[in-house]
Structure formats: C-alpha cells, structure tokens
Design a protein around this motif. Structure first.
Motif, PDB file in Angstrom:
ATOM      1  N   ILE A   1       0.847  -1.204   0.000  1.00 45.82           N
ATOM      2  CA  ILE A   1       0.000   0.000   0.000  1.00 45.82           C
ATOM      3  C   ILE A   1       0.880   1.251   0.000  1.00 45.82           C
ATOM      4  N   CYS A   2       1.935   1.243   0.828  1.00 45.19           N
ATOM      5  CA  CYS A   2       2.820   2.411   0.907  1.00 45.19           C
ATOM      6  C   CYS A   2       3.572   2.649  -0.409  1.00 45.19           C
ATOM      7  N   LYS A   3       3.954   1.560  -1.082  1.00 48.15           N
ATOM      8  CA  LYS A   3       4.641   1.698  -2.379  1.00 48.15           C
ATOM      9  C   LYS A   3       3.737   2.363  -3.409  1.00 48.15           C
ATOM     10  N   GLU A   4       2.422   2.150  -3.277  1.00 46.96           N
ATOM     11  CA  GLU A   4       1.468   2.746  -4.209  1.00 46.96           C
ATOM     12  C   GLU A   4       1.112   4.187  -3.840  1.00 46.96           C
ATOM     13  N   LEU A   5       1.467   4.586  -2.626  1.00 46.29           N
ATOM     14  CA  LEU A   5       1.092   5.932  -2.152  1.00 46.29           C
ATOM     15  C   LEU A   5       2.260   6.907  -2.067  1.00 46.29           C
ATOM     16  N   PHE A   6       3.476   6.392  -1.811  1.00 48.35           N
ATOM     17  CA  PHE A   6       4.607   7.265  -1.483  1.00 48.35           C
ATOM     18  C   PHE A   6       5.789   7.049  -2.428  1.00 48.35           C
ATOM     19  N   PRO A   7       6.638   8.063  -2.569  1.00 50.96           N
ATOM     20  CA  PRO A   7       7.925   7.824  -3.253  1.00 50.96           C
ATOM     21  C   PRO A   7       8.788   6.892  -2.404  1.00 50.96           C
TER      22      PRO A   7
ATOM     23  N   ILE B   1       0.210   5.384   8.334  1.00 49.38           N
ATOM     24  CA  ILE B   1       0.148   5.480   6.872  1.00 49.38           C
ATOM     25  C   ILE B   1      -0.782   6.604   6.445  1.00 49.38           C
ATOM     26  N   VAL B   2      -1.971   6.660   7.035  1.00 48.86           N
ATOM     27  CA  VAL B   2      -2.954   7.683   6.639  1.00 48.86           C
ATOM     28  C   VAL B   2      -2.462   9.075   7.000  1.00 48.86           C
ATOM     29  N   ALA B   3      -1.896   9.244   8.185  1.00 46.35           N
ATOM     30  CA  ALA B   3      -1.395  10.565   8.588  1.00 46.35           C
ATOM     31  C   ALA B   3      -0.279  11.035   7.666  1.00 46.35           C
ATOM     32  N   GLU B   4       0.635  10.123   7.350  1.00 38.54           N
ATOM     33  CA  GLU B   4       1.752  10.497   6.472  1.00 38.54           C
ATOM     34  C   GLU B   4       1.270  10.837   5.062  1.00 38.54           C
ATOM     35  N   PHE B   5       0.273  10.096   4.583  1.00 36.52           N
ATOM     36  CA  PHE B   5      -0.213  10.384   3.232  1.00 36.52           C
ATOM     37  C   PHE B   5      -0.960  11.714   3.178  1.00 36.52           C
ATOM     38  N   LEU B   6      -1.749  12.007   4.208  1.00 33.96           N
ATOM     39  CA  LEU B   6      -2.430  13.317   4.239  1.00 33.96           C
ATOM     40  C   LEU B   6      -1.415  14.452   4.208  1.00 33.96           C
ATOM     41  N   CYS B   7      -0.362  14.340   5.017  1.00 30.73           N
ATOM     42  CA  CYS B   7       0.685  15.367   5.033  1.00 30.73           C
ATOM     43  C   CYS B   7       1.405  15.440   3.679  1.00 30.73           C
ATOM     44  N   HIS B   8       1.642  14.261   3.095  1.00 32.29           N
ATOM     45  CA  HIS B   8       2.280  14.186   1.775  1.00 32.29           C
ATOM     46  C   HIS B   8       1.439  14.911   0.723  1.00 32.29           C
ATOM     47  N   GLN B   9       0.110  14.926   0.919  1.00 32.56           N
ATOM     48  CA  GLN B   9      -0.809  15.594  -0.002  1.00 32.56           C
ATOM     49  C   GLN B   9      -1.063  17.056   0.380  1.00 32.56           C
ATOM     50  N   GLY B  10      -0.341  17.546   1.382  1.00 32.83           N
ATOM     51  CA  GLY B  10      -0.487  18.943   1.785  1.00 32.83           C
ATOM     52  C   GLY B  10      -1.590  19.185   2.801  1.00 32.83           C
ATOM     53  N   LEU B  11      -2.201  18.111   3.318  1.00 34.62           N
ATOM     54  CA  LEU B  11      -3.237  18.238   4.353  1.00 34.62           C
ATOM     55  C   LEU B  11      -2.584  17.900   5.699  1.00 34.62           C
ATOM     56  N   ILE B  12      -2.124  18.933   6.385  1.00 32.22           N
ATOM     57  CA  ILE B  12      -1.299  18.721   7.567  1.00 32.22           C
ATOM     58  C   ILE B  12      -2.148  18.276   8.760  1.00 32.22           C
ATOM     59  N   VAL B  13      -1.804  17.129   9.326  1.00 35.66           N
ATOM     60  CA  VAL B  13      -2.455  16.630  10.539  1.00 35.66           C
ATOM     61  C   VAL B  13      -1.373  16.242  11.538  1.00 35.66           C
TER      62      VAL B  13
END
Length: 422
Positions: A76-82, A129-141
């Motif tokens: 899942i992380c490979k599909e979401l993150f560099p 995973i969800v927190a990191e992806f939101l931040c990666h998308q510019g939605l800071i949590v």
C-alpha cells in the motif's frame, strides 16, 4: 474556537491505496483545525492478527502470516509514497516492535493482555500510513497516540473507560493542539494505569469517536461507512433494505444492542447523554445525506433485521430434580461476567436456562469447566441469531425458510430465533 468535529473511518475506508486516496479527497475540502480523525486497522488486518494469536497459542508457526501482514502494508505504501519516504522506516520500526512482542510467552492466563498488545498494531500502523499520506498531499495533521488520552481499567479486550481522567487528558493535552492543527489518531485502543495497551471491544473504533467527542465537547461525530447510512438490514444479506434519514438515540441504541453492525453498541449512550448528534455517511458517496442520529428524530415502525453469526447456544439444566431459581441464574451470570461474556438471548424453563453467546477462543470451555459440577450442560456451535425489531409476523416465516430453528421467542416489539441451515 469552533466546536470540535470527530470523523471516524473504519477498516473498509482504508483497506487499500485507492481507499486511502478516497479518504484524502473526502477530507480535502472538509479538514480544518479542531477536527479529530479516528482510523481503524486496514481492511481485515484485525482478523489476520487474531489468526496469528490463534497459531501462536497452538504452538504453530505464524511467520508466514506475519510476513503477509507486513507485505500488505508495504505494498500500500509503495502505491502511495515515493520510495525514499520516511513512512517506510516508521513501518519497519512498528513491525520490529510487533515481532519482538510476538516472541513473548503466550498462555491462556495472559491471553487477553497479549491480545490487546498485538492487535493494537493494526490501528497504529494504519494511522501512521494515513497521517503520512495526508501530510504528503499537503493536508497537515498531527499524528497522536490515542493511548495517551484514553484511560481505561485493566479489563483487557473489554476495557472500561475512566471518563474523568480521559476528559482531563483530552482537555489539557489535545484541546490546545486542536487550536492550530487537526489530529489523526487510532480507534479501539487505550491504556491502563500501568501504561499497558487495552482495547475497547471488537469494532470499538466507533466507541473511541464517542469517547473523544464527549471529552472534547464536540459538535458532532461522523462515521464513514461503505453503506449509504443506517439501514433496516444488512444489504449484503437481505434485499430491499430501507435507509433511515433520521433515528432517535433510543432506537439506534436498541438496534446496536441486538447486534446491528453499523455502529458499535457502546457508541450511542455517551453521545445521547451529551446531546451530540451522530451522522452515518457513505465514503463511496460523501455528498449524500446519510443518517442523522439525534434526540428529536421521529419514531419508526418498519421491521429492522439484525443477524449475528458464529453464535453458541448453551443450556444449563439442574440435576437434582429442583426447579430453576434465582440462585442458579446468579451462579451462571457470575461466571459469564468473570469471562466477559455477553448474553445475546436468554430463555428460562422450569428446569433449565438457555442462553446465546458470541464464540470466543477458550471462553466456552472455561465456562463449561466452571459450571460442569453444578449443571448438566449442552451446547451447539456455529449458529445464527436472527433478531427482528417491530416484526410483521406474516414475514417471519419467509425469513426462516431453509433454516432449522433451535430456539425462538417473541415480545410485542421483538422476535428472536436461534437457527442453522437445514
């Protein structure tokens, strides 16, 4: 400061990378300060962790199962993150901790505490995973550990909340943070006075949302599901379901008491006491109205069908030619309480007590062992418990077609049957 909003996303809403992206889009125009986002373990990971525990207690190898869980999350992380994202190192650390914990000795005596320690990793990993992806998308949590504010007793697997201590922690630790950032946290988990991980009962993330809402004086709670709202039956099992636009707290509590899976049974009471509305909405259609659960909703009379699977029917019969008395019932219930077993249906006769309970590892044999000297005990496993609220009796026979009924009872507003496939 605006009232806090609580959003809860269950396992289906974070089951894969597509689902995590969908969650992100739901939050893109809704995220704001003074919001708490509660997430469950991804997909069926709780089941997978329970399977590992089952193998471990049986002294069987679980390394392949453990590797599959790790591969699932890393994919899942490979599909979401560099590939150079820090989330991979964070997950490595969590899986290292999980494997270290799995090296500990597991016995029947420490099973519940061990269970809580291991199964909680599902929520810890998914929330990272969800927190990191939101931040990666510019939605800071802000990622926060729910165990720092949700305080419980040491009743592992079914921990009871220390409401005063939990409120104090939420107000002093999280409230100031929420003035500047939304918080993302885990459902289902808390900690006792010794900082040991506890859990709130299976599917307890809804309850987490209710606990946080009352402790933070929230304006509302929204639970995001894969259904359009609260329905009068499970659409995966029964055709022609109807959605409730509104439900009163009492009616919703009754549905959850009998096992309606859309909301955890403990969720309604704290919200009703605080007058906080609960919205059940679809993450597949986030703009749709969903269902609003609140104080002033109209009362409904349409039949509502609840089906609980994996049930056990146990009958306790007195052996000395006396009749069932209060003391017999008290004796049985004392053991049920000590084993943390909830009765889903009860029926008395002159010489026996019959009850229906959920199937849980070791619990039935422990119950039989404690009561075998006082009663003649018989049981059937692998059953279903069908409950119909506001039943139309002419429709009951249709629901029972193809089933053998072992036990049934009816009141003015409720019909229940314990059954199995013919």
């Amino acid at each position: 400061m605006a009232k806090t909003l609580i959003y809860k996303f269950g396992g289906a809403s974070v089951k894969d990378s597509t689902a995590v992206r969908n969650l992100t889009e739901i939050l893109r125009n809704r995220l704001r300060n003074s919001m708490v986002i509660v997430v469950s373990a991804m997909g069926k990971i709780t089941n997978s962790l329970e399977e590992i525990l089952s193998l471990k207690i049986s002294n069987k190898d679980f390394s392949e199962n453990s590797a599959k869980i790790k591969d699932f999350h890393f994919q899942i992380c490979k599909e979401l993150f560099p590939e150079n994202h820090t989330v991979f190192a964070q997950l490595d650390n969590l899986f290292f901790q999980l494997n270290k914990d799995l090296e500990r000795t597991l016995t029947r005596e420490n099973y519940d505490e061990f269970y809580d320690r291991i199964v909680s990793f599902g929520e810890l990993i998914s929330s990272k995973i969800v927190a990191e992806f939101l931040c990666h998308q510019g939605l800071i949590v802000l990622w926060q550990d729910a165990r720092e504010v949700i305080h419980t007793n040491s009743d592992f697997r079914f921990a009871k909340i220390d409401w005063a201590k939990t409120r104090k922690s939420c107000q002093s630790i999280w409230k100031p943070m929420l003035e500047n950032f939304p918080i993302l946290t885990q459902g289902f988990i808390g900690s006792d006075d010794k900082k040991r991980t506890t859990t709130l009962g299976r599917e307890g993330s809804d309850f987490t949302a209710a606990i946080l809402s009352t402790s933070l004086d929230a304006g509302s709670v929204t639970i995001w599901k894969d259904v359009p709202g609260v329905l009068n039956a499970d659409p995966k099992i029964f055709p022609n379901t109807k959605k409730f636009e509104e439900l009163g707290y009492r009616e919703a509590a009754e549905m959850t008491y009998f096992g309606a899976s859309v909301i955890h049974p403990k969720t309604i009471k704290p919200l009703a006491n605080a007058g906080i509305p609960l919205f059940v909405k679809s993450f597949l259609d986030p703009e749709a109205s969903g269902t609003k659960i609140h104080e002033n909703a109209p009362v409904h009379s349409i039949p509502t069908i609840v089906l609980k699977r994996d049930q056990i029917l146990v009958s306790f019969k007195v052996t000395d030619f006396t009749f069932i008395e209060e003391q017999h019932i008290h004796t049985i219930y004392e053991q049920l309480k000590s084993l943390k077993l909830r009765v889903n249906m009860l029926q008395l006769s002159a010489i026996s007590v019959s009850l229906v309970i959920d199937s849980q590892l070791f619990k039935l044999e422990n119950l039989l062992d404690k009561l075998k000297d006082q009663f003649e005990i018989r049981y059937n496993e692998g059953l279903e418990l069908l409950t119909v609220l506001h039943p139309r009796m002419d429709e009951i026979s249709t629901l029972q077609e193809g089933y053998e009924v072992l036990l049934e009872q009816a009141t003015r507003n409720t019909f229940q049957a314990v059954r199995r496939k013919s």
